[in-house]
Write a protein that holds these residues in place. Structure first.
Motif, PDB file in Angstrom:
ATOM      1  N   UNK A 194       0.810  -1.209   0.000  1.00  0.00           N
ATOM      2  CA  UNK A 194       0.000   0.000   0.000  1.00  0.00           C
ATOM      3  C   UNK A 194       0.852   1.270   0.000  1.00  0.00           C
ATOM      4  N   UNK A 195       2.020   1.195   0.610  1.00  0.00           N
ATOM      5  CA  UNK A 195       2.831   2.391   0.796  1.00  0.00           C
ATOM      6  C   UNK A 195       2.380   3.169   2.013  1.00  0.00           C
ATOM      7  N   UNK A 196       2.244   2.459   3.144  1.00  0.00           N
ATOM      8  CA  UNK A 196       1.736   3.092   4.365  1.00  0.00           C
ATOM      9  C   UNK A 196       2.683   4.173   4.886  1.00  0.00           C
ATOM     10  N   UNK A 197       3.937   4.163   4.443  1.00  0.00           N
ATOM     11  CA  UNK A 197       4.886   5.175   4.924  1.00  0.00           C
ATOM     12  C   UNK A 197       4.465   6.586   4.514  1.00  0.00           C
ATOM     13  N   UNK A 198       3.438   6.688   3.647  1.00  0.00           N
ATOM     14  CA  UNK A 198       2.906   8.008   3.274  1.00  0.00           C
ATOM     15  C   UNK A 198       1.972   8.560   4.341  1.00  0.00           C
ATOM     16  N   UNK A 199       1.574   7.690   5.315  1.00  0.00           N
ATOM     17  CA  UNK A 199       0.587   8.111   6.319  1.00  0.00           C
ATOM     18  C   UNK A 199       1.150   9.200   7.220  1.00  0.00           C
ATOM     19  N   UNK A 200       0.329  10.158   7.544  1.00  0.00           N
ATOM     20  CA  UNK A 200       0.643  11.171   8.544  1.00  0.00           C
ATOM     21  C   UNK A 200      -0.562  11.313   9.449  1.00  0.00           C
ATOM     22  N   UNK A 201      -0.308  11.723  10.679  1.00  0.00           N
ATOM     23  CA  UNK A 201      -1.358  11.721  11.701  1.00  0.00           C
ATOM     24  C   UNK A 201      -2.594  12.495  11.244  1.00  0.00           C
ATOM     25  N   UNK A 202      -2.419  13.596  10.613  1.00  0.00           N
ATOM     26  CA  UNK A 202      -3.520  14.331   9.996  1.00  0.00           C
ATOM     27  C   UNK A 202      -3.074  14.681   8.581  1.00  0.00           C
ATOM     28  N   UNK A 203      -3.763  14.150   7.620  1.00  0.00           N
ATOM     29  CA  UNK A 203      -3.345  14.305   6.236  1.00  0.00           C
ATOM     30  C   UNK A 203      -3.365  15.773   5.833  1.00  0.00           C
ATOM     31  N   UNK A 204      -2.334  16.185   5.149  1.00  0.00           N
ATOM     32  CA  UNK A 204      -2.266  17.551   4.625  1.00  0.00           C
ATOM     33  C   UNK A 204      -2.355  17.565   3.103  1.00  0.00           C
ATOM     34  N   UNK A 205      -2.580  16.400   2.524  1.00  0.00           N
ATOM     35  CA  UNK A 205      -2.585  16.312   1.063  1.00  0.00           C
ATOM     36  C   UNK A 205      -3.902  16.831   0.500  1.00  0.00           C
ATOM     37  N   UNK A 206      -3.818  17.588  -0.564  1.00  0.00           N
ATOM     38  CA  UNK A 206      -4.984  18.147  -1.240  1.00  0.00           C
ATOM     39  C   UNK A 206      -4.817  17.998  -2.754  1.00  0.00           C
ATOM     40  N   UNK A 207      -5.938  17.832  -3.435  1.00  0.00           N
ATOM     41  CA  UNK A 207      -5.987  17.900  -4.896  1.00  0.00           C
ATOM     42  C   UNK A 207      -7.217  18.721  -5.247  1.00  0.00           C
ATOM     43  N   UNK A 208      -7.045  20.020  -5.357  1.00  0.00           N
ATOM     44  CA  UNK A 208      -8.180  20.889  -5.609  1.00  0.00           C
ATOM     45  C   UNK A 208      -9.150  20.856  -4.434  1.00  0.00           C
ATOM     46  N   UNK A 209     -10.406  20.535  -4.725  1.00  0.00           N
ATOM     47  CA  UNK A 209     -11.426  20.483  -3.670  1.00  0.00           C
ATOM     48  C   UNK A 209     -11.344  19.216  -2.833  1.00  0.00           C
ATOM     49  N   UNK A 210     -10.476  18.287  -3.216  1.00  0.00           N
ATOM     50  CA  UNK A 210     -10.445  16.969  -2.579  1.00  0.00           C
ATOM     51  C   UNK A 210      -9.382  16.902  -1.485  1.00  0.00           C
ATOM     52  N   UNK A 211      -9.805  16.439  -0.323  1.00  0.00           N
ATOM     53  CA  UNK A 211      -8.877  16.109   0.757  1.00  0.00           C
ATOM     54  C   UNK A 211      -8.563  14.624   0.682  1.00  0.00           C
ATOM     55  N   UNK A 212      -7.307  14.261   0.768  1.00  0.00           N
ATOM     56  CA  UNK A 212      -6.890  12.872   0.644  1.00  0.00           C
ATOM     57  C   UNK A 212      -6.589  12.292   2.013  1.00  0.00           C
ATOM     58  N   UNK A 213      -6.976  11.039   2.219  1.00  0.00           N
ATOM     59  CA  UNK A 213      -6.744  10.393   3.498  1.00  0.00           C
ATOM     60  C   UNK A 213      -6.402   8.928   3.372  1.00  0.00           C
ATOM     61  N   UNK A 214      -5.706   8.409   4.385  1.00  0.00           N
ATOM     62  CA  UNK A 214      -5.331   6.999   4.453  1.00  0.00           C
ATOM     63  C   UNK A 214      -5.866   6.415   5.751  1.00  0.00           C
ATOM     64  N   UNK A 215      -6.290   5.167   5.714  1.00  0.00           N
ATOM     65  CA  UNK A 215      -6.775   4.496   6.908  1.00  0.00           C
ATOM     66  C   UNK A 215      -6.487   3.010   6.847  1.00  0.00           C
ATOM     67  N   UNK A 216      -6.540   2.368   7.996  1.00  0.00           N
ATOM     68  CA  UNK A 216      -6.296   0.928   8.046  1.00  0.00           C
ATOM     69  C   UNK A 216      -7.157   0.315   9.142  1.00  0.00           C
ATOM     70  N   UNK A 217      -7.282  -1.003   9.104  1.00  0.00           N
ATOM     71  CA  UNK A 217      -8.047  -1.723  10.128  1.00  0.00           C
ATOM     72  C   UNK A 217      -7.715  -3.202  10.029  1.00  0.00           C
ATOM     73  N   UNK A 218      -7.982  -3.896  11.118  1.00  0.00           N
ATOM     74  CA  UNK A 218      -7.823  -5.347  11.162  1.00  0.00           C
ATOM     75  C   UNK A 218      -9.158  -6.021  10.866  1.00  0.00           C
ATOM     76  N   UNK A 219      -9.105  -7.120  10.153  1.00  0.00           N
ATOM     77  CA  UNK A 219     -10.274  -7.978   9.971  1.00  0.00           C
ATOM     78  C   UNK A 219     -10.038  -9.313  10.644  1.00  0.00           C
TER      79      UNK A 219
END
Length: 769
Positions: A444-469
């Protein structure tokens, strides 16, 4: 142990001297794990060509002479009774052969509840069916029309006039909480779990989170609607059904109609999606009753709206999860309390309270769930029952705790992985979730994760998340298989098992080919008919392991029968079954390949055309001694529009630790299918119930939104492929692990993108604006 596991080993302790098929004493791996030929390779589904060409006959496609077609009239109140019922106009309508109501329906016994041990029952609504004027939920069938065509039946149904006397109905979740029931057990596992003092640990913790999470009612939406073609012939009931509980359906119908087991024949060679909902409901019983009155065969195909009204789904839940951790992030308390809807006439627990008992090492637990009785159709099993909604709550809470601590969510999960069952202390049979997390994070490239995402693409806020199943291993005792070998060196494997599109026949053909030392093209598989050896239900991700154990048992018996049949005039003379192995279309001496003889040679010399043996899966003793769970690491990348609140998932990655993968092609399909259902659970699916009268308002695919191709992101799936040494073929079921954890991963990514924590599914625009 967990949920379904306890339910299917009730009698195991009485037979502790047995060794389960597919598990050798001391945890010795099944030899097949070391000797791969077909298993583990990519193979196309053997039912694919027939389905593509239209040659596969589903329940509503079986041709019959003199067929009558069915339409249903549903109650429009949630509770009360029929005061007046006028069927005159319907009876006089063109083409109508019969109008059946409670006034002329044959006497029917109440269907027995779904059996977790005998598997000879499959009932969901444990209520009288068209036996009285009482109305117990909005959507209950009050009249059935039989006509010469579907169009004539549908028209006549509009002519039935019904007046009701209404009673106060229980339709509101919040109001029902005051009268909640607290069952002693959930699927035969003790409901209340108290270990240590969770409340005290919560109060004293360096870090804590405490929140309530809600999930709505979800409905089943298989491509193939629930359907049956029914015929009475010479006192026997013949049913072509869409079911994942063949013998359970047959056994239930026998009891409802007062028949012997051998007087009911159920066929279901293909099922167009099951997911837990394709069991016995009112429609099969009503069709059989109407066919008996009309003395003609009957076809019933539920309209999509009727499926919402007659077929239960996943229960609505409200779950409080509180977690406590010390300064290093080690869990000291896990508290999981909640409510779910389970009417008194339902047999299905939405066992979310069992989810957190195996996921993480923790010093103290306080877990209990309560049931609410509403006047609605019975809820039932739906892919990942309990775990799908339970992981949403627990894995959202873990993410909240990680945020409070200031720790990477992956690191927090890895820090709290258990080295044995956190509650019972039982050792794991095979468990390497850390490897799954590492594989998934790298892909996935989880090393891109930051505690609060600052990434933007125009009107879009980008986010990463994970969970256990998570989902438990289960294997059913009593699964039977017949293996027949003929004098041309072909083998046929037969069982009343089920093919719902997951590749059962394909994988068991691979298994049988490896087991018998035959090429794939010389093995045939017959399933889906109660005239074949008894099979348990296709549920709880148990069918693959159960069938595998039965094939193992039957093949061992076959070796003994063949060497006995071979006699003394053979290279195998003097050898016992334990000295032999299957290879090259026959038997040979272990360690001495010069001593071998083919099936064809043995049979021809004995003057036999074929030989058949039956084997049965034994008691699953491995589940008594070991903790056996599959786990996953789910990663989500998404974008959220600041202008509209729209959520677009752009990527999903699922890494699975679930034993050995038997067919990568069919496995990848199962994983992706589960993840797509999880995506729908997170973002679009919700059954809307009018609290004033209990009417389901979203009773169509127009109003109930499932993910379609344009909604789907890139989905990567990968797996550890570590064989479980105590499971047949080293494999654990994978049908349900895919959906668990996905909703939480999406919700956690939404928080990462927006800073808004959504604890009430689905995540719709209004909750983000």
């Amino acid at each position: 142990m967990s949920k379904l596991q306890n339910a299917i080993v009730g009698g195991v302790r009485r037979v502790l001297g047995q060794v389960p098929a597919g598990w050798l004493p001391g945890g010795t791996p099944d030899p097949l794990i070391q000797r791969r030929v077909s298993l583990g390779t990519q193979q196309p589904r053997i039912d694919g060509p027939d389905k593509v060409r239209g040659g596969a006959r589903f329940a509503a496609e079986v041709p019959m002479d003199g067929l009558l077609y069915t339409a249903l009239v549903h109650a429009t109140i949630a509770r009360g009774r029929i005061a007046e019922l006028d069927t005159g106009a319907a009876e006089a309508a063109p083409g109508v052969a019969l109008v059946m109501t409670h006034r002329n329906a044959p006497k029917l016994a109440v269907p027995p509840p779904i059996g977790m041990t005998s598997m000879k029952a499959a009932g969901n609504n444990i209520l009288p069916i068209m036996q009285d004027p009482e109305i117990r939920w909005n959507g209950q069938t009050v009249a059935l029309i039989l006509a010469e065509s579907q169009e004539e039946a549908d028209h006549a149904a509009t002519l039935v006039q019904v007046r009701y006397e209404t009673e106060r109905a229980r339709t509101r979740f919040e109001e029902a909480k005051a009268d909640a029931r607290t069952p002693d057990s959930i699927l035969i596992e003790k409901n209340r779990l108290l270990k240590g003092n969770a409340e005290a640990a919560l109060t004293a913790a360096a870090h804590r989170t405490d929140a309530v999470y809600r999930t709505p009612w979800y409905n089943h939406n298989p491509i193939e609607p629930h359907a049956a073609t029914v015929l009475w012939k010479d006192g026997r009931l013949i049913v072509h059904d869409a079911t994942q509980m063949l013998n359970g359906t047959a056994g239930s119908l026998a009891k409802v109609f007062g028949l012997k087991d051998d007087q009911v024949h159920v066929s279901s060679p293909f099922v167009g999606g099951g997911f837990g909902g394709k069991a016995l409901w009112d429609h099969q019983i009503l069709a059989a009753a109407a066919a008996k009155l009309a003395k003609r065969p009957v076809r019933i195909v539920l309209r999509r709206s009727s499926m919402y009204r007659l077929i239960g789904g996943r229960a609505e839940t409200e779950q409080r999860v509180a977690l406590a951790a010390d300064a290093r992030g080690k869990l000291t308390a896990l508290l999981h309390h909640g409510y779910s809807v389970k009417p008194l006439h339902s047999v299905c627990d939405e066992q979310y309270g069992l989810t957190g008992r195996s996921l993480y090492a923790c010093e103290s637990f306080d877990i209990v769930q309560h049931h609410l009785d509403l006047d609605v159709v019975a809820n039932t099993f739906m892919r990942g029952p309990g775990e799908a909604v339970g992981t949403f709550a627990i894995e959202s809470a873990i993410d909240e705790l990680a945020h409070d601590i200031g720790m990477d969510p992956v690191a927090l999960r890895l820090r709290n992985l258990p080295d044995r069952d956190p509650v019972s202390g039982a050792p794991h049979s095979q468990s390497d979730p850390a490897k799954a997390w590492q594989m998934g994070a790298d892909q996935f490239g989880w090393n891109r994760w930051e505690r609060r995402s600052t990434r933007r693409e125009g009107e879009w806020r980008l986010g990463l998340g994970c969970a256990t199943g998570t989902f438990p291993y289960a294997r059913m005792p009593g699964m039977s298989v017949r293996i027949t070998v003929d004098d041309e060196g072909r083998a046929t494997v037969a069982s009343a098992a089920h093919e719902m599109g997951m590749g059962t026949a394909t994988v068991q053909r691979q298994h049988a080919a490896d087991r018998l030392g035959l090429p794939l093209e010389r093995v045939d598989v017959r399933i889906g008919d109660t005239s074949l050896p008894f099979a348990t239900m296709a549920g709880g991700s148990s069918q693959t392991a159960s069938l595998g154990a039965a094939i193992t048992a039957a093949s061992s018996k076959l070796a003994g029968e063949l060497v006995r049949l071979a006699g003394n005039d053979t290279p195998l003379a003097g050898l016992r079954a334990n000295d032999l192995e299957f290879a090259e279309g026959g038997l040979r001496c272990v360690g001495d390949p010069s001593r071998q003889e083919s099936f064809a040679s043995i049979l021809r010399r004995a003057g036999r055309r074929q030989i058949s043996v039956e084997g049965e899966s034994s008691a699953p003793l491995e589940m008594l001694k070991f903790a056996m769970h599959s786990t996953s690491a789910i990663f989500c990348e998404l974008r959220v529009s600041e202008a509209t609140g729209e959520v677009r998932v752009t990527r999903l990655v699922g890494a699975f630790d679930c034993g050995r993968i038997l067919n990568p092609k069919t496995a990848a399909s199962q994983f992706r299918g589960g993840m797509i259902m999880g995506l729908g659970m997170a973002l679009t699916e919700e059954t809307l119930l009018d609290p004033r009268n209990g009417r389901i308002m979203s009773a169509s695919l127009t109003d109930y939104h499932v993910p379609v191709h344009l909604d789907l992101p890139e989905i990567d799936v990968l797996w550890t492929d570590i064989p479980d040494p105590r499971a047949p073929m080293g494999a654990r079921g994978i049908g349900e692990i895919g959906i668990t954890g996905v909703a939480a991963a999406v919700a956690n990514a939404v928080f990462n993108a927006t800073g808004k924590r959504v604890r009430d599914l689905p995540i719709t625009l209004d909750k983000l604006l």
